[in-house]
Design a protein around this motif. Structure first.
Motif, short mmCIF file in Angstrom:
data_model
loop_
_atom_site.label_atom_id
_atom_site.label_comp_id
_atom_site.label_asym_id
_atom_site.label_seq_id
_atom_site.Cartn_x
_atom_site.Cartn_y
_atom_site.Cartn_z
N LEU A 131 -2.86 -9.40 10.24
CA LEU A 131 -3.40 -10.68 9.82
C LEU A 131 -2.41 -11.80 10.15
O LEU A 131 -2.77 -12.85 10.66
N TYR A 132 -1.18 -11.52 9.85
CA TYR A 132 -0.13 -12.50 10.07
C TYR A 132 0.05 -12.75 11.57
O TYR A 132 0.04 -13.89 12.02
N GLU A 166 -0.88 2.71 -6.71
CA GLU A 166 -1.33 3.12 -5.39
C GLU A 166 -0.34 4.08 -4.75
O GLU A 166 0.85 3.85 -4.79
N ALA A 216 -2.19 -1.12 3.83
CA ALA A 216 -2.41 -2.52 3.47
C ALA A 216 -1.36 -3.40 4.13
O ALA A 216 -1.66 -4.50 4.60
N LYS A 217 -0.13 -2.89 4.18
CA LYS A 217 0.93 -3.67 4.80
C LYS A 217 0.69 -3.85 6.29
O LYS A 217 0.98 -4.89 6.87
N SER A 236 -1.32 4.46 1.08
CA SER A 236 -2.34 3.44 1.07
C SER A 236 -1.71 2.05 1.09
O SER A 236 -2.21 1.13 1.73
N LEU A 237 -0.58 1.93 0.43
CA LEU A 237 0.13 0.65 0.47
C LEU A 237 0.59 0.36 1.89
O LEU A 237 0.52 -0.76 2.37
N LEU A 266 -2.20 -3.99 7.62
CA LEU A 266 -3.25 -4.99 7.73
C LEU A 266 -2.67 -6.39 7.59
O LEU A 266 -3.03 -7.32 8.31
N PHE A 267 -1.78 -6.49 6.63
CA PHE A 267 -1.13 -7.78 6.42
C PHE A 267 -0.42 -8.23 7.69
O PHE A 267 -0.53 -9.38 8.13
N ALA A 268 0.31 -7.29 8.30
CA ALA A 268 1.05 -7.62 9.51
C ALA A 268 0.11 -8.09 10.61
O ALA A 268 0.37 -9.07 11.31
#
Lengths: 178, 752
Positions: free
Chosen positions: A21-22, A6, A14-15, A10-11, A17-19
């Motif tokens: 989400l968290y 990737e 995603a990170k 783009s990574l 999004l992760f943050a």
């Protein structure tokens, strides 16, 4: 692994999004657990466990089947249940204000209020405790609680209503006696 | 609905607002709810938050492990995360609007709709009255057993948040008296001429305004609250100065605007209907008739008290009569006579001989009554009753008939045994299936069976190790979803009863799959009834089902019923996986907004009933929960985008290409219009509409296909607006502001 292929951009997304989400879910999960176990250290341990499990099992999450928070909360509930299975000898709510003073709410008055609440909460039935925790701990809508507890939404509403009445009565009773 | 359930429902709403950090004005609630809400506020004030260092450390740890790929994902964690990332897991909500155009003749070409495709069995259309008290009782015993899991009140309350809207009627009323304005606005209603109750009424001279129990949201006053400690605490909400400590109905002299003055107050509050000199106040369990011919001293002429087991479903005013629909829980021990209400302490009862029932047994726990009441005396002139199930009733009244719906669905226990045997044989051990079979034959309520099944199922799950448990649970849930999808039109239904206005007789009954959203989901045109329903929404059955169902179950249907309520045509599977947010039928066209998470806007052309086809598609974020026809080709939608209130102007002249001509996003998270169309006001002459928000009342122009804010009237919480001649009256709790509709300057103001 795909990850390596990737592009960084783009990574990064995603990170992010992760943050997100968290951030959205951490407090909710933590509060629910805290209401269920009444101890900051245990709550922190279990919260970590929930998130680790969630990401380990992330493969099995189907976004078309359930919202992420519903999915996460079913993991959370099972984690708490497992905790009690492993520690049967521990009473349902271990009230231990000293072990947690520094890391929770700073203000002494609020802390005391919270402890009183936890004590009164422990006087309620298991189901009532859990529903109150899901509501006040995590702020879940009744619909989601209904889904998690496999009850109808109106049942959840009624149980919640009764439970809060009981909780208030014991709470205020305690205050009168102080 | 029992009193407790009703309270619980109200409380749930207040609680959600408190938990969302909103500042809820509690002064309007009864003291018990107020007390509970205050306690809830206190609890939220002592919320705990995770320690910041714990939070950051855990995050770092998780990220580090993810980067080292320690979590053993088959597919790659980041890859999956990105794939679900655009879904609304993080509230990236957007909308689907489906505009169905039932173009010329589409609705009426029944022959080609192939009604035989309807798989559900239409609940019997035969209708009888009971012949003996015993027959009545026996029917009830059987029927109530069917009804015990079917209460849908909660779903309805959710739906109420999404009410669509109505044609505005504003024919110039030219009264000979010089003191009367040439134009007098009326409450926004569904059917022209059929008035609906609301908190504001006017006769052109006076404004009647009731600080009603409609929920008012005040903005959380973050800046004024006590400083939080590292953001860890939500400080207790501040008391907002109550505008009226006691809720009252105010009578205000309103025209000409210079004469604005408070005439008097009535000690009751609630929705209002106004007929000549009689003001009718619907105040909880009481209905009062006040003679307001002298506005300075209204006189109470009559008082109706609903029995405790009776609740109001709806009321209308049409051609000098008030129509009231009530619902009364059935007393199984002593079912007859049914006590509905007392008028000036004289009871009005209904005997079994007056009650209609379908000739087959459907789930029943309630009696519905339609009463025709004389506004002057409060006397019930005609009445009729029929049985149905409580919880989710929609009332729609045309110029010819009142339609009352009630929804019910099959208990999971009725299909779980079949499902287990047919579709999940490999998931359940023999002992479980045996037990379930035994359970089936027991003479206990269905609800008890569901609970028992739940226990058995949990016992089985707990006997498994975690890996198997997860597998079995997941598989069970997946197959149950499939089963449900296959059978959903059989599992959830809505009974429809048609009461003709002439003679107030039950004319027909019928049923359709799914449930209607609200009154706008029903419409009568040229003798036919159209109903838009949502089928298989997981809320309905999924919640009763022991395993959470997937959320992709629902579909939306439109049914066309003839005068005897037989289904003659249908359009199915609109907006798959979504549910209806608003519906509006206008003559031979129908507009439907559905919504869940993704956001295509479909336009269906149904002019050839044999070949309904997708004609256009438009993606817009947000949704409309309320549709207002502006002209033949233009529709205004009021709804939300993200967390903010939105107005959209649609051009539907070309079904191939519906367009959003303009949109306006308000700095508001709430408007009463999202809850009731009656809060909306359209003034076609000045090409503006009004909607109340939580911070202000907004006047928006839709001239030249643009949406432009003309004026925002801030101040005390704004509830409604009316117009008299060319003056717009913005009515809030304790305050009226009059604007000139040409220049939008303030003409007068009154605090009361």
């Amino acid at each position: 692994m795909k990850l390596r292929e990737e592009p960084d951009k783009s990574l990064g997304k995603a990170k992010k999004l992760f943050a997100e989400l968290y951030e959205t879910n951490l407090t909710k999960v933590y509060r629910y657990i805290y209401y269920r176990v009444g101890d900051v250290t245990v709550a922190e341990d279990l919260t970590s466990a929930v998130f680790e499990k969630a990401f380990t099992k992330f493969d099995s999450y189907r976004s078309d089947k359930a919202s992420f928070s519903t999915w996460l909360f079913s993991i959370t509930r099972h984690t708490v249940i497992d905790h009690y299975r492993k520690a049967r000898h521990v009473s349902a709510i271990a009230l231990n204000p000293h072990s947690s003073g520094g890391s929770g709410i700073d203000e002494a008055v609020k802390w005391e209020e919270l402890q009183k609440l936890l004590f009164c909460l422990s006087q309620l039935s298991e189901l009532e405790q859990e529903i109150i925790s899901l509501k006040f701990g995590s702020g879940l809508p009744n619909r989601e609680i209904a889904e998690l507890k496999q009850l109808s939404e109106s049942n959840v509403g009624t149980i919640l209503y009764r439970a809060i009445r009981k909780l208030r009565d014991t709470f205020l009773e305690g205050e009168k006696n102080e | 609905m029992s009193r407790e359930k009703e309270r619980a429902e109200k409380f749930a709403k207040i609680l959600d607002r408190i938990l969302a950090g909103e500042k809820v004005d509690l002064s309007k609630y009864p003291s018990d709810l107020r007390g509970l809400a205050k306690f809830a506020e206190r609890l939220t004030a002592s919320q705990i938050r995770p320690d910041n260092s714990f939070k950051n450390q855990l995050k770092k740890r998780l990220l580090a492990r993810l980067e080292k790929e320690e979590f053993g994902q088959e597919q790659g964690f980041w890859e999956r995360l990105k794939r679900i990332g655009h879904k609304p897991v993080w509230q990236a909500l957007a909308a689907t609007v489906v505009l169905i155009l039932l173009l010329g003749g589409a609705v009426w070409g029944f022959g080609v709709f192939k009604p035989e495709e309807d798989t559900f069995q239409q609940a019997d259309l035969g209708l009888k009255k009971f012949v003996s008290a015993k027959e009545f009782k026996d029917y009830l015993v059987e029927a109530s057993a069917l009804a015990d899991v079917s209460s849908r009140a909660n779903v309805e309350s959710m739906r109420r948040l999404a009410a669509p809207r109505a044609l505005e009627e504003q024919a110039g009323v030219s009264e000979p008296e010089g003191a009367l304005p040439g134009r007098i606005s009326e409450t926004t209603v569904q059917v022209k001429g059929v008035d609906e109750p609301d908190i504001v009424k006017t006769d052109g001279k006076e404004v009647y305004f009731s600080a009603s129990p409609i929920w008012k949201i005040l903005q959380p006053q973050i800046e004024e609250s006590q400083p939080s400690i590292e953001g860890r605490m939500i400080s207790p909400p501040q008391e907002v100065p109550p505008v009226e400590t006691e809720a009252k109905t105010s009578i205000i002299k309103a025209f000409p605007p210079q004469a604005l003055a408070l005439d008097s107050k009535i000690d009751k509050t609630g929705d209002l209907l106004l007929h000549q000199d009689m003001l009718v106040v619907f105040s909880g369990q009481e209905i009062g008739g006040y003679n307001v011919s002298n506005p300075k001293s209204p006189e109470k002429e009559w008082n109706i008290k609903l029995e405790e087991t009776t609740s109001m479903v709806a009321s209308r005013l049409y051609k000098d009569k008030i129509y009231i629909v009530t619902q009364t829980s059935i007393n199984l021990t002593e079912p007859s006579p049914i006590k509905i209400l007392t008028l000036n302490d004289v009871p009005l009862n209904i005997g079994y001989k007056e009650i209609y029932h379908p000739t087959v047994i459907v789930p029943v726990d309630s009696t519905f009554s339609v009463l025709v009441v004389d506004p002057t005396s409060g006397a019930t002139e005609k009445k009729t009753s029929f049985i149905g199930s409580a919880g989710n009733s929609v009332v729609y009244m045309s110029e010819n008939a009142i339609y009352v719906t009630y929804s019910y669905y099959k208990s999971p226990i009725e299909f779980i045994p079949a499902f287990l045997k047919e579709d999940a044989r490999d998931l359940a051990p023999d002992w479980l299936i045996e037990k379930v079979e035994k359970l089936e034959s027991l003479d206990i309520s269905k609800q008890a069976k569901v609970v028992e099944f739940q226990n058995l199922w949990n016992r089985y799950l707990n006997s498994l190790n975690e890996k198997d448990r997860v597998r079995v649970e997941g598989e069970f849930s997946r197959r149950m979803s499939d089963y449900h999808r296959k059978h959903m039109r059989d599992l959830e239904k809505t009974g429809v009863v048609k009461v003709g206005l002439e003679g107030i007789l039950v004319k027909a009954t019928g049923s359709v799959p799914g449930y209607p959203l609200n009154q706008f989901a029903l419409d009568e045109y040229k003798g036919y009834l159209r109903i838009a329903t949502t089928v298989g929404e997981r809320g309905a059955i999924g919640r009763e089902m022991l395993i959470p169902l997937g959320s992709d179950q629902s579909a939306n249907d439109v049914y066309v019923l003839d005068k005897d309520l037989n289904i003659r045509g249908s359009i199915k599977d609109l907006g798959l996986t979504e549910r209806i947010f608003s519906a509006r039928f206008i003559e031979d066209k129908g507009y439907l907004v559905t919504f869940r998470e993704i956001d295509p806007l479909y336009v269906l052309n149904l002019s050839d009933p044999e070949k309904p086809k997708l004609e256009g598609e438009l993606k817009i974020p947000g949704y409309s929960s309320y549709l207002q026809p502006i002209t033949k080709d233009k529709i205004l939608g009021i709804g939300k985008e993200g967390s903010r209130v939105k107005a959209s102007l649609f051009d539907v002249s070309n079904p191939n290409n519906p367009k959003e001509l303009a949109k306006y996003i308000f700095e508001e998270s709430w408007s009463d219009v999202l809850e009731t169309h009656r809060a909306f006001l359209l003034d076609e002459k000045h090409e503006i509409f009004f909607l109340p928000g939580s911070k202000a009342g907004y006047i928006v122009s839709y001239k030249n296909d643009k949406l432009e804010l003309k004026k925002a009237v801030e101040g005390l919480s704004v509830r409604r607006a009316i117009f008299l001649d060319d003056y717009l009256y913005i009515i809030g709790d304790g305050q009226i502001t009059v604007l000139d509709e040409k220049e939008w300057g303030k003409i007068n103001e009154l605090r009361f």
